[in-house]
Design a protein around this motif. Structure first.
Motif, PDB file in Angstrom:
ATOM      1  N   LYS A  58       1.143  -0.679  -0.039  1.00 35.82           N
ATOM      2  CA  LYS A  58      -0.149   0.005   0.331  1.00 35.82           C
ATOM      3  C   LYS A  58       1.102   1.367  -0.563  1.00 35.82           C
ATOM      4  N   LEU A  59       2.020   1.286   0.759  1.00 36.62           N
ATOM      5  CA  LEU A  59       3.114   2.651   0.499  1.00 36.62           C
ATOM      6  C   LEU A  59       3.320   2.104  -0.453  1.00 36.62           C
ATOM      7  N   GLN A  60       3.978   1.612  -1.646  1.00 34.21           N
ATOM      8  CA  GLN A  60       4.414   1.690  -2.601  1.00 34.21           C
ATOM      9  C   GLN A  60       3.525   1.633  -3.570  1.00 34.21           C
ATOM     10  N   ALA A  61       2.575   1.460  -2.882  1.00 34.24           N
ATOM     11  CA  ALA A  61       1.416   1.508  -4.353  1.00 34.24           C
ATOM     12  C   ALA A  61       1.042   3.718  -3.729  1.00 34.24           C
ATOM     13  N   LEU A  62       1.308   4.509  -2.725  1.00 37.28           N
ATOM     14  CA  LEU A  62       1.061   5.876  -3.059  1.00 37.28           C
ATOM     15  C   LEU A  62       2.758   6.326  -3.436  1.00 37.28           C
ATOM     16  N   LEU A  63       3.466   5.477  -3.496  1.00 37.53           N
ATOM     17  CA  LEU A  63       4.496   6.679  -4.214  1.00 37.53           C
ATOM     18  C   LEU A  63       4.199   7.185  -5.764  1.00 37.53           C
ATOM     19  N   PRO A  64       5.017   7.974  -5.858  1.00 40.27           N
ATOM     20  CA  PRO A  64       4.631   8.905  -6.595  1.00 40.27           C
ATOM     21  C   PRO A  64       5.248   8.005  -8.533  1.00 40.27           C
ATOM     22  N   ASP A  65       6.396   7.115  -8.531  1.00 42.44           N
ATOM     23  CA  ASP A  65       6.954   6.803  -9.362  1.00 42.44           C
ATOM     24  C   ASP A  65       6.465   5.218  -9.554  1.00 42.44           C
ATOM     25  N   PRO A  66       5.733   5.213 -10.977  1.00 43.26           N
ATOM     26  CA  PRO A  66       5.464   3.633 -11.006  1.00 43.26           C
ATOM     27  C   PRO A  66       5.765   2.377 -11.697  1.00 43.26           C
ATOM     28  N   THR A  67       7.510   2.838 -12.248  1.00 42.05           N
ATOM     29  CA  THR A  67       8.261   1.862 -12.191  1.00 42.05           C
ATOM     30  C   THR A  67       8.703   0.954 -10.773  1.00 42.05           C
ATOM     31  N   SER A  68       8.482   1.790  -9.631  1.00 39.02           N
ATOM     32  CA  SER A  68       8.817   0.832  -8.501  1.00 39.02           C
ATOM     33  C   SER A  68       7.704  -0.399  -8.108  1.00 39.02           C
ATOM     34  N   ARG A  69       6.683  -0.353  -8.315  1.00 38.93           N
ATOM     35  CA  ARG A  69       5.881  -0.632  -8.295  1.00 38.93           C
ATOM     36  C   ARG A  69       5.850  -1.797  -9.298  1.00 38.93           C
ATOM     37  N   CYS A  70       6.303  -2.277 -10.363  1.00 40.35           N
ATOM     38  CA  CYS A  70       6.856  -3.526 -11.140  1.00 40.35           C
ATOM     39  C   CYS A  70       7.615  -4.334 -10.869  1.00 40.35           C
ATOM     40  N   THR A  71       8.242  -4.116  -9.212  1.00 39.78           N
ATOM     41  CA  THR A  71       9.492  -5.103  -9.144  1.00 39.78           C
ATOM     42  C   THR A  71       9.630  -5.037  -7.446  1.00 39.78           C
ATOM     43  N   ARG A  72      10.015  -6.113  -6.769  1.00 40.52           N
ATOM     44  CA  ARG A  72      10.286  -6.393  -6.158  1.00 40.52           C
ATOM     45  C   ARG A  72      11.101  -5.118  -5.199  1.00 40.52           C
TER      46      ARG A  72
END
Length: 87
Positions: A22-36
């Motif tokens: 959930k925290l990761q989804a709030l970050l503005p950088d969408p590329t960080s959501r695609c990987t571990r």
């Protein structure tokens, strides 16, 4: 369902992982959501993001305060405030 961890945090590992996602989804950088991403990296990015948002809020508050103090009360209206907030 995983058992409670022994560190006394009161959260299961699954719950912690869910909160991190959930925290990761709030970050503005969408590329960080695609990987571990390591937990420490997510927390560092979130701290930096919150600091940036605080600076932005402070800057906008200062601009609004300066604008409001420089105008007559007759000039103060909803349209002006809307335009200021949209900047």
């Amino acid at each position: 369902m995983s058992s409670r961890n022994n560190r006394g945090s009161g959260f299961t590992q699954d719950e912690i992982n869910g909160l991190l996602l959930k925290l990761q989804a709030l970050l503005p950088d969408p590329t960080s959501r695609c990987t571990r991403v390591p937990t420490s990296k997510i927390l560092e990015e979130m701290c930096s993001y919150i600091k940036r948002l605080r600076r932005e809020v402070d800057d906008l508050s200062e601009r609004l305060s300066q604008s409001l103090s420089s105008m007559d009360s007759d000039e103060l209206n909803a349209d002006f405030l809307r335009s200021l907030l949209q900047q």
